[in-house]
Design an enzyme around this catalytic site. Sequence first.
Site, PDB file in Angstrom:
ATOM      1  N   LEU A   1      11.123 -14.852  -2.363  1.00 24.71           N
ATOM      2  CA  LEU A   1       9.704 -14.662  -2.069  1.00 24.71           C
ATOM      3  C   LEU A   1       9.329 -13.190  -2.063  1.00 24.71           C
ATOM      4  O   LEU A   1      10.035 -12.355  -1.492  1.00 24.71           O
ATOM      5  CB  LEU A   1       9.362 -15.278  -0.710  1.00 24.71           C
ATOM      6  CG  LEU A   1       7.938 -15.063  -0.216  1.00 24.71           C
ATOM      7  CD1 LEU A   1       7.354 -16.339   0.374  1.00 24.71           C
ATOM      8  CD2 LEU A   1       7.876 -13.931   0.830  1.00 24.71           C
TER       9      LEU A   1
ATOM     10  N   ASP B   1       3.695  -8.671   0.662  1.00 31.30           N
ATOM     11  CA  ASP B   1       2.900  -7.444   0.704  1.00 31.30           C
ATOM     12  C   ASP B   1       3.498  -6.291  -0.105  1.00 31.30           C
ATOM     13  O   ASP B   1       4.695  -5.996   0.011  1.00 31.30           O
ATOM     14  CB  ASP B   1       2.769  -6.949   2.144  1.00 31.30           C
ATOM     15  CG  ASP B   1       2.140  -7.956   3.070  1.00 31.30           C
ATOM     16  OD1 ASP B   1       1.897  -9.098   2.662  1.00 31.30           O
ATOM     17  OD2 ASP B   1       1.896  -7.587   4.240  1.00 31.30           O
TER      18      ASP B   1
ATOM     19  N   SER C   1       5.612  -4.735   7.009  1.00 25.98           N
ATOM     20  CA  SER C   1       4.922  -3.840   6.080  1.00 25.98           C
ATOM     21  C   SER C   1       4.710  -2.444   6.655  1.00 25.98           C
ATOM     22  O   SER C   1       4.723  -2.224   7.859  1.00 25.98           O
ATOM     23  CB  SER C   1       3.581  -4.442   5.683  1.00 25.98           C
ATOM     24  OG  SER C   1       3.769  -5.597   4.902  1.00 25.98           O
TER      25      SER C   1
ATOM     26  N   ARG D   1       1.166  -3.971  13.774  1.00 32.23           N
ATOM     27  CA  ARG D   1       2.022  -3.762  12.605  1.00 32.23           C
ATOM     28  C   ARG D   1       1.271  -3.092  11.455  1.00 32.23           C
ATOM     29  O   ARG D   1       0.098  -2.816  11.535  1.00 32.23           O
ATOM     30  CB  ARG D   1       2.602  -5.087  12.134  1.00 32.23           C
ATOM     31  CG  ARG D   1       1.598  -6.199  11.878  1.00 32.23           C
ATOM     32  CD  ARG D   1       2.322  -7.474  11.418  1.00 32.23           C
ATOM     33  NE  ARG D   1       1.432  -8.616  11.293  1.00 32.23           N
ATOM     34  CZ  ARG D   1       1.244  -9.548  12.220  1.00 32.23           C
ATOM     35  NH1 ARG D   1       1.885  -9.448  13.372  1.00 32.23           N
ATOM     36  NH2 ARG D   1       0.426 -10.555  12.008  1.00 32.23           N
ATOM     37  N   ASP D   2       2.036  -2.844  10.383  1.00 36.98           N
ATOM     38  CA  ASP D   2       1.519  -2.393   9.081  1.00 36.98           C
ATOM     39  C   ASP D   2       0.981  -0.968   9.121  1.00 36.98           C
ATOM     40  O   ASP D   2      -0.182  -0.710   8.769  1.00 36.98           O
ATOM     41  CB  ASP D   2       0.437  -3.341   8.556  1.00 36.98           C
ATOM     42  CG  ASP D   2       0.839  -4.805   8.615  1.00 36.98           C
ATOM     43  OD1 ASP D   2       2.045  -5.085   8.590  1.00 36.98           O
ATOM     44  OD2 ASP D   2      -0.057  -5.665   8.678  1.00 36.98           O
TER      45      ASP D   2
ATOM     46  N   GLU E   1      -4.803  -7.270   9.790  1.00 40.55           N
ATOM     47  CA  GLU E   1      -3.560  -6.809   9.181  1.00 40.55           C
ATOM     48  C   GLU E   1      -3.832  -5.750   8.112  1.00 40.55           C
ATOM     49  O   GLU E   1      -4.946  -5.597   7.623  1.00 40.55           O
ATOM     50  CB  GLU E   1      -2.813  -7.984   8.539  1.00 40.55           C
ATOM     51  CG  GLU E   1      -2.284  -9.001   9.530  1.00 40.55           C
ATOM     52  CD  GLU E   1      -1.301  -9.964   8.885  1.00 40.55           C
ATOM     53  OE1 GLU E   1      -0.225 -10.169   9.468  1.00 40.55           O
ATOM     54  OE2 GLU E   1      -1.615 -10.514   7.812  1.00 40.55           O
TER      55      GLU E   1
END
Length: 469
Positions: free
Chosen positions: A38, A41, A101, A159-160, A218
Amino acid sequence: MDALSLMKHTALALMQGQTRAAADPHRPLWHLAPSVGLLNDPNGFIQHNGVYHLFYQWNPLACDHSRKCWGHWQSRDLLHWQHQPVALLPDACYDSHGCYSGSAVATDDKIMLVYTGNVKFPDGSRTAYQCLAQEDERGEYRKLGPVLPLPDGYSGHVRDPKVWRHGQHWYMVLGARDLQDRGKVLLLRADDLRQWTLLGEIAGSQLNGLGDFGYMWECPDLFPLAQRDVLICCPQGLAAQQERYLNVYQAGYFVGELDYSTARFSHGEFHELDAGFEFYAPQTTLAADGRRLLVGWMGVPDQDEQQQPTTRYGWLHTMTFLRELTLRDGKLYQQPVAELQQLRGELSRWQGAADDAPPLAIDSAELRLTPHGPFRAGFGDAMQLTWDGERLTLTRNNLRSGAPEHRYWRGGLRELQLLFDRSSVEIFINQGEAVMSSRYFPGEPPILQLHGDAPLALQYWPLRPCMLE
């Protein structure tokens, strides 16, 4: 699973799975896709010393969202990409449930990765750390560990990180979910990438006049463009409307001004970045030639992923093609990077009534269509595009239920640019005023069939393959 065991199983997955994945008739010819497993991002998109680097969320062992690593490609021309060593593995106590990410910056002539370490606990709770990893002389990445724990007042969903330099400081935006289940974008500042100060919330649900606007935001990305500041983000939890917000989660942007001295971002309304079925988690970079470039994930989390037929061949999802961003009258325009033209074969032209148009092979092709009235276009047996004079409608059958599903765009239609690659189409409307990106899975190499009485003009190029090395 420790790093050595994960790499052993990754090598096995690649040895056993690459031939099967390559045999899939839906495998793209010039879009980036995972060798096996898979992909989601895009991460760490950066140009450094003349080389573009694109990292990506990757689970090499299955078509699911466990065991998130960072894969790594690089290119000098945005067309020919080469695999690089896996950059990050979830093998530390602070990223044990996934290297989530993040972004990349250049410092001391080396690339520094800034990413989220995801940790889940037996009771179902979780936390997150913002972490660093530094490029070494072999082009591999050495983890430096966490530099920011979970800030007070927020859930484990923080996150990210997207990081950039402004003046004498580094800045970071983070996606967050507060303890009242409201999505936010946080702004932080540091002198050295290691000691971060939270400056505050600059956008989100119940801020800047938005009202309720999702429970989690996100993949934020904040950058200057044409003397304005643009915030890209992915709000989760927006209610579907009749013709917009129809995907499970959204990707969009705000245009405004960031006041660095007060940490306030004044902005206008939210605009979706893409009106198609699959587009999420985009990330941008500033190229050395001054272009602001964007790449997105041609997928949406929790949206019928496991029903995509590529899972039978052991792989799932692709990236969009690279796009250049411009800002005109407060609206983002997206167009394929000019490098795409290097893949073009011989140009064919045609004009007349849509019903009389010749069938065109669109397994791998670029098409420019100028309509002078309503028309309908069939993309093989798997998707239709209809223009009724006021609204574009993109239609396919849902992979889970088989029922027709639709995506829409309204406006004055002057021109369409369509990019086809085996199992995807990216439709650029009016030179990038809007885009509709989607996966579709024809039963055989697709043919474009046009229908309608109104005249139209066509330009058509077959596109040559451009495979990963």
